[in-house]
Design a protein around this motif. Structure first.
Motif, short mmCIF file in Angstrom:
data_model
loop_
_atom_site.label_atom_id
_atom_site.label_comp_id
_atom_site.label_asym_id
_atom_site.label_seq_id
_atom_site.Cartn_x
_atom_site.Cartn_y
_atom_site.Cartn_z
N ARG A 95 2.20 -31.39 24.29
CA ARG A 95 1.99 -32.84 24.13
C ARG A 95 1.17 -33.38 25.31
NH1 ARG A 95 7.45 -35.60 23.85
NH2 ARG A 95 6.14 -37.44 23.84
N LEU A 96 1.40 -32.82 26.50
CA LEU A 96 0.70 -33.26 27.71
C LEU A 96 -0.81 -33.07 27.56
CD1 LEU A 96 0.80 -34.12 30.76
CD2 LEU A 96 1.09 -31.71 31.30
N GLN A 97 -1.22 -31.97 26.96
CA GLN A 97 -2.65 -31.67 26.81
C GLN A 97 -3.38 -32.70 25.97
OE1 GLN A 97 -4.12 -29.28 28.48
NE2 GLN A 97 -2.28 -28.26 29.23
N ALA B 27 -5.64 -29.21 35.89
CA ALA B 27 -6.71 -29.50 34.92
C ALA B 27 -6.78 -30.99 34.60
CB ALA B 27 -6.49 -28.70 33.64
N LEU B 28 -5.62 -31.64 34.54
CA LEU B 28 -5.58 -33.05 34.19
C LEU B 28 -5.55 -33.96 35.42
CD1 LEU B 28 -3.01 -32.72 31.27
CD2 LEU B 28 -5.50 -32.98 31.09
N GLU C 209 0.17 -41.62 29.69
CA GLU C 209 1.45 -40.96 29.38
C GLU C 209 1.59 -39.60 30.07
OE1 GLU C 209 2.01 -40.68 25.16
OE2 GLU C 209 1.50 -42.79 24.84
N ARG C 210 0.52 -39.08 30.61
CA ARG C 210 0.53 -37.73 31.16
C ARG C 210 1.51 -37.54 32.33
NH1 ARG C 210 -5.95 -36.53 30.81
NH2 ARG C 210 -6.00 -36.28 28.54
N PRO C 211 1.55 -38.46 33.30
CA PRO C 211 2.51 -38.25 34.40
C PRO C 211 3.96 -38.17 33.90
CG PRO C 211 0.90 -39.90 35.03
CD PRO C 211 0.68 -39.61 33.57
N GLY C 212 4.32 -39.00 32.94
CA GLY C 212 5.67 -38.98 32.40
C GLY C 212 5.98 -37.69 31.67
N LEU C 213 5.02 -37.20 30.90
CA LEU C 213 5.21 -35.93 30.18
C LEU C 213 5.30 -34.75 31.15
CD1 LEU C 213 2.84 -36.51 27.13
CD2 LEU C 213 5.34 -36.40 27.11
N SER C 214 4.49 -34.81 32.20
CA SER C 214 4.54 -33.76 33.21
C SER C 214 5.89 -33.77 33.91
CB SER C 214 3.42 -33.97 34.23
OG SER C 214 3.54 -33.06 35.29
N LEU D 294 2.55 -25.25 33.67
CA LEU D 294 2.67 -26.66 34.07
C LEU D 294 1.74 -26.95 35.25
CD1 LEU D 294 3.92 -29.49 34.01
CD2 LEU D 294 5.81 -28.60 35.37
N GLU D 295 1.72 -26.09 36.25
CA GLU D 295 0.85 -26.30 37.41
C GLU D 295 -0.61 -26.30 37.01
OE1 GLU D 295 1.42 -27.31 40.56
OE2 GLU D 295 3.46 -27.54 39.79
N GLU D 296 -0.99 -25.39 36.14
CA GLU D 296 -2.38 -25.34 35.68
C GLU D 296 -2.76 -26.59 34.91
OE1 GLU D 296 -2.56 -21.62 33.57
OE2 GLU D 296 -2.70 -20.45 35.42
N ALA D 297 -1.84 -27.08 34.07
CA ALA D 297 -2.10 -28.32 33.32
C ALA D 297 -2.23 -29.49 34.28
CB ALA D 297 -0.97 -28.57 32.32
#
Length: 197
Positions: A30-32, A99-100, A38-43, A93-96
């Motif tokens: 979902r993060l991708q 990347a983001l 919303e990305r920080p919350g999903l992470s 997770l770290e790679e995402a």
């Protein structure tokens, strides 16, 4: 004894870790595709799931440690396989995050997750040693500040004593001058009284 001839508690912790890793994988997917806001919350949610899996892994490690000697090798092997699976999720997770371009606010540090028992023990020892060092530095800074205060107070006392000594010297000089004037006056009076007689 549960499935695959594993102790029930061990099998439950194993299943829980894998379920949490699966949920973390869903959050990572979902993060991708999520909007940037919303990305920080999903992470952070994915990290939270991985942290729960790490807690369960620790329980699993304790269960393996307390198992009968005949089962320990098999349990250790299962635990090592699971740990590698979980580390792979943490790496994802770290790679995402990289990347983001998500910073530290997007969950915690994954470096301390999914360590072997010995690695945890070493990490705890290093943390304890660093804390003791920090405490000693804090105490040394406190003593240094107190010493500086004492030094400043001593310098102020010495300055006051110097000023008092200078005043005494000036007063002694004045007394000496007054004494000389008084001796002259007495001699003058003696001369006058001798001439009158």
């Amino acid at each position: 004894i549960g499935s695959n001839n594993l102790p029930i508690m061990f099998a439950e912790h194993l299943a829980e870790c894998r379920a949490l890793a699966g949920q973390a994988s869903e959050e990572l997917q979902r993060l991708q595709t999520a909007p940037e806001a919303e990305r920080p919350g999903l992470s952070a949610a994915a990290f939270s799931l991985l942290k729960q899996a790490d807690d369960s892994l620790q329980s699993l490690q304790l269960e393996a440690k307390s198992a009968p000697p005949a089962e320990r090798a098999k349990l250790a092997k299962e635990e090592a396989v699971l740990r590698e699976e979980l580390r792979a999720k943490a790496k994802e997770l770290e790679e995402a995050r990289k990347a983001l371009l998500l910073g530290a606010g997007a969950g915690g540090n994954t470096d301390k997750l999914f360590l072997a028992r010995e690695e945890r023990r070493k990490a705890a020892a290093v943390t304890s040693s660093l804390q003791k060092g920090t405490d000693r530095l804090r105490e040394a800074n406190k003593i240094s500040a107190e010493t500086e205060d004492v030094g400043v107070q001593a310098l102020q006392d010495l300055r006051r004593q110097r000023e008092a000594m200078i005043r005494m010297k000036d007063n002694t000089h004045d007394v000496g001058a007054n004494l000389s004037d008084a001796e002259r006056a007495v001699k003058e009076l003696d001369k006058q009284s001798c001439t009158v007689m």
